[in-house]
Scaffold this motif. Structure first.
Motif, PDB file in Angstrom:
ATOM      1  N   GLY A  38      15.008  -5.955   9.551  1.00 14.82           N
ATOM      2  CA  GLY A  38      15.220  -7.392   9.394  1.00 14.82           C
ATOM      3  C   GLY A  38      13.931  -8.183   9.449  1.00 14.82           C
ATOM      4  N   GLN A  39      12.795  -7.495   9.436  1.00 18.58           N
ATOM      5  CA  GLN A  39      11.514  -8.167   9.523  1.00 18.58           C
ATOM      6  C   GLN A  39      10.629  -7.771   8.342  1.00 18.58           C
ATOM      7  N   PHE A  40       9.388  -8.277   8.347  1.00 21.10           N
ATOM      8  CA  PHE A  40       8.454  -7.975   7.268  1.00 21.10           C
ATOM      9  C   PHE A  40       7.153  -7.451   7.854  1.00 21.10           C
ATOM     10  N   ARG A  41       6.690  -6.322   7.312  1.00 21.05           N
ATOM     11  CA  ARG A  41       5.458  -5.687   7.749  1.00 21.05           C
ATOM     12  C   ARG A  41       4.285  -6.278   6.974  1.00 21.05           C
ATOM     13  N   ILE A  42       3.173  -6.503   7.668  1.00 21.54           N
ATOM     14  CA  ILE A  42       1.974  -7.054   7.052  1.00 21.54           C
ATOM     15  C   ILE A  42       1.407  -6.062   6.037  1.00 21.54           C
ATOM     16  N   GLY A  43       1.072  -6.546   4.856  1.00 22.37           N
ATOM     17  CA  GLY A  43       0.470  -5.709   3.823  1.00 22.37           C
ATOM     18  C   GLY A  43      -0.179  -6.563   2.749  1.00 22.37           C
ATOM     19  N   ALA A  44      -1.231  -6.031   2.145  1.00 25.75           N
ATOM     20  CA  ALA A  44      -1.926  -6.765   1.084  1.00 25.75           C
ATOM     21  C   ALA A  44      -2.679  -5.784   0.190  1.00 25.75           C
ATOM     22  N   LEU A  45      -2.955  -6.217  -1.011  1.00 29.86           N
ATOM     23  CA  LEU A  45      -3.789  -5.477  -1.942  1.00 29.86           C
ATOM     24  C   LEU A  45      -5.110  -6.226  -2.032  1.00 29.86           C
ATOM     25  N   ILE A  46      -6.209  -5.520  -1.734  1.00 29.93           N
ATOM     26  CA  ILE A  46      -7.547  -6.105  -1.807  1.00 29.93           C
ATOM     27  C   ILE A  46      -8.250  -5.450  -2.989  1.00 29.93           C
ATOM     28  N   GLU A  47      -8.754  -6.267  -3.921  1.00 27.70           N
ATOM     29  CA  GLU A  47      -9.405  -5.738  -5.122  1.00 27.70           C
ATOM     30  C   GLU A  47     -10.744  -6.425  -5.353  1.00 27.70           C
ATOM     31  N   LYS A  48     -11.635  -5.698  -6.031  1.00 30.75           N
ATOM     32  CA  LYS A  48     -12.919  -6.273  -6.432  1.00 30.75           C
ATOM     33  C   LYS A  48     -13.426  -5.500  -7.633  1.00 30.75           C
ATOM     34  N   ASP A  49     -14.018  -6.230  -8.585  1.00 33.84           N
ATOM     35  CA  ASP A  49     -14.634  -5.609  -9.744  1.00 33.84           C
ATOM     36  C   ASP A  49     -16.030  -5.154  -9.335  1.00 33.84           C
ATOM     37  N   VAL A  50     -16.253  -3.843  -9.379  1.00 35.16           N
ATOM     38  CA  VAL A  50     -17.539  -3.268  -8.984  1.00 35.16           C
ATOM     39  C   VAL A  50     -18.092  -2.511 -10.180  1.00 35.16           C
ATOM     40  N   GLY A  51     -19.125  -3.056 -10.795  1.00 33.83           N
ATOM     41  CA  GLY A  51     -19.750  -2.388 -11.931  1.00 33.83           C
ATOM     42  C   GLY A  51     -18.805  -2.139 -13.088  1.00 33.83           C
ATOM     43  N   GLY A  52     -17.919  -3.087 -13.377  1.00 31.59           N
ATOM     44  CA  GLY A  52     -16.991  -2.950 -14.497  1.00 31.59           C
ATOM     45  C   GLY A  52     -15.730  -2.166 -14.170  1.00 31.59           C
ATOM     46  N   THR A  53     -15.614  -1.675 -12.942  1.00 28.04           N
ATOM     47  CA  THR A  53     -14.428  -0.940 -12.509  1.00 28.04           C
ATOM     48  C   THR A  53     -13.750  -1.710 -11.390  1.00 28.04           C
ATOM     49  N   THR A  54     -12.457  -1.865 -11.484  1.00 26.14           N
ATOM     50  CA  THR A  54     -11.722  -2.545 -10.428  1.00 26.14           C
ATOM     51  C   THR A  54     -11.409  -1.547  -9.325  1.00 26.14           C
ATOM     52  N   ARG A  55     -11.931  -1.823  -8.145  1.00 25.03           N
ATOM     53  CA  ARG A  55     -11.666  -0.988  -6.968  1.00 25.03           C
ATOM     54  C   ARG A  55     -10.576  -1.672  -6.162  1.00 25.03           C
ATOM     55  N   SER A  56      -9.736  -0.896  -5.495  1.00 21.80           N
ATOM     56  CA  SER A  56      -8.655  -1.503  -4.719  1.00 21.80           C
ATOM     57  C   SER A  56      -8.456  -0.784  -3.393  1.00 21.80           C
ATOM     58  N   HIS A  57      -7.931  -1.532  -2.441  1.00 16.37           N
ATOM     59  CA  HIS A  57      -7.610  -1.012  -1.116  1.00 16.37           C
ATOM     60  C   HIS A  57      -6.261  -1.604  -0.722  1.00 16.37           C
ATOM     61  N   HIS A  58      -5.339  -0.752  -0.287  1.00 22.94           N
ATOM     62  CA  HIS A  58      -4.033  -1.217   0.175  1.00 22.94           C
ATOM     63  C   HIS A  58      -4.073  -1.354   1.686  1.00 22.94           C
ATOM     64  N   LEU A  59      -3.892  -2.570   2.154  1.00 19.23           N
ATOM     65  CA  LEU A  59      -3.859  -2.860   3.579  1.00 19.23           C
ATOM     66  C   LEU A  59      -2.413  -2.789   4.041  1.00 19.23           C
ATOM     67  N   ILE A  60      -2.146  -1.957   5.041  1.00 22.82           N
ATOM     68  CA  ILE A  60      -0.817  -1.851   5.627  1.00 22.82           C
ATOM     69  C   ILE A  60      -0.993  -1.878   7.141  1.00 22.82           C
ATOM     70  N   ARG A  61      -0.285  -2.770   7.798  1.00 22.84           N
ATOM     71  CA  ARG A  61      -0.379  -2.898   9.253  1.00 22.84           C
ATOM     72  C   ARG A  61       0.989  -2.650   9.874  1.00 22.84           C
ATOM     73  N   ALA A  62       0.980  -2.273  11.130  1.00 25.30           N
ATOM     74  CA  ALA A  62       2.226  -2.038  11.851  1.00 25.30           C
ATOM     75  C   ALA A  62       2.874  -3.345  12.299  1.00 25.30           C
ATOM     76  N   ASP A  63       2.104  -4.438  12.309  1.00 23.48           N
ATOM     77  CA  ASP A  63       2.618  -5.729  12.754  1.00 23.48           C
ATOM     78  C   ASP A  63       3.808  -6.149  11.902  1.00 23.48           C
ATOM     79  N   ARG A  64       4.854  -6.661  12.543  1.00 27.93           N
ATOM     80  CA  ARG A  64       6.022  -7.157  11.813  1.00 27.93           C
ATOM     81  C   ARG A  64       6.319  -8.578  12.253  1.00 27.93           C
ATOM     82  N   LEU A  65       6.725  -9.384  11.287  1.00 25.22           N
ATOM     83  CA  LEU A  65       7.054 -10.783  11.554  1.00 25.22           C
ATOM     84  C   LEU A  65       8.439 -11.096  11.011  1.00 25.22           C
ATOM     85  N   GLU A  66       9.027 -12.152  11.536  1.00 26.93           N
ATOM     86  CA  GLU A  66      10.409 -12.516  11.190  1.00 26.93           C
ATOM     87  C   GLU A  66      10.579 -12.979   9.752  1.00 26.93           C
ATOM     88  N   SER A  67       9.631 -13.774   9.241  1.00 28.12           N
ATOM     89  CA  SER A  67       9.820 -14.336   7.905  1.00 28.12           C
ATOM     90  C   SER A  67       8.797 -13.776   6.918  1.00 28.12           C
TER      91      SER A  67
END
Length: 93
Positions: A38-67
Motif C-alpha cells: 500500500g506504499q511506494f518505494r523510492i526509485g529514480a532513473l539517473i541519466e547523462k550523455d557521456v561522449g555521445g553515449t547515454t549512461r544510466s543508473h537505476h536508483l532503488i531505495r528501501a524507503d517507502r512512503l504513503e503517497s
C-alpha cells in the motif's frame, strides 16, 4: 467480488501519472517510485550523455512512503544527493 473489482476498480489501484524529468548538474533525473503493497518505494532513473553515449543508473531505495507524490519528491532528492556525492562515478562499471 473480483469481477466487480475489475469492472469498477478502486481509487488506489489507478496507475499514478508519469512524473516529469528534471535536469540537475547535467544529469537527467526521472522519478520512478514503485508500488510496494500500500506504499511506494523510492526509485529514480539517473541519466547523462557521456561522449555521445547515454549512461544510466537505476536508483532503488528501501524507503517507502504513503503517497506516490511524496515518493516522487523523495526520489528526486535522493538522486540529487547521489549526484552530489558520486557525480560521474555513478556510471563506473
Amino acid at each position: 467480488m473480483s469481477i466487480l473489482k475489475r469492472l469498477f476498480g478502486r481509487a488506489g489501484d489507478k496507475a499514478p501519472a508519469e512524473q516529469p524529468s528534471e535536469t540537475y548538474k547535467g544529469f537527467t533525473i526521472t522519478p520512478q517510485p514503485a508500488k510496494d503493497g500500500g506504499q511506494f518505494r523510492i526509485g529514480a532513473l539517473i541519466e547523462k550523455d557521456v561522449g555521445g553515449t547515454t549512461r544510466s543508473h537505476h536508483l532503488i531505495r528501501a524507503d517507502r512512503l504513503e503517497s506516490f507524490e511524496a515518493a516522487a519528491e523523495a526520489s528526486l532528492a535522493k538522486a540529487r544527493q547521489m549526484i552530489d556525492e558520486q557525480g560521474e562515478r555513478l556510471f563506473s562499471d
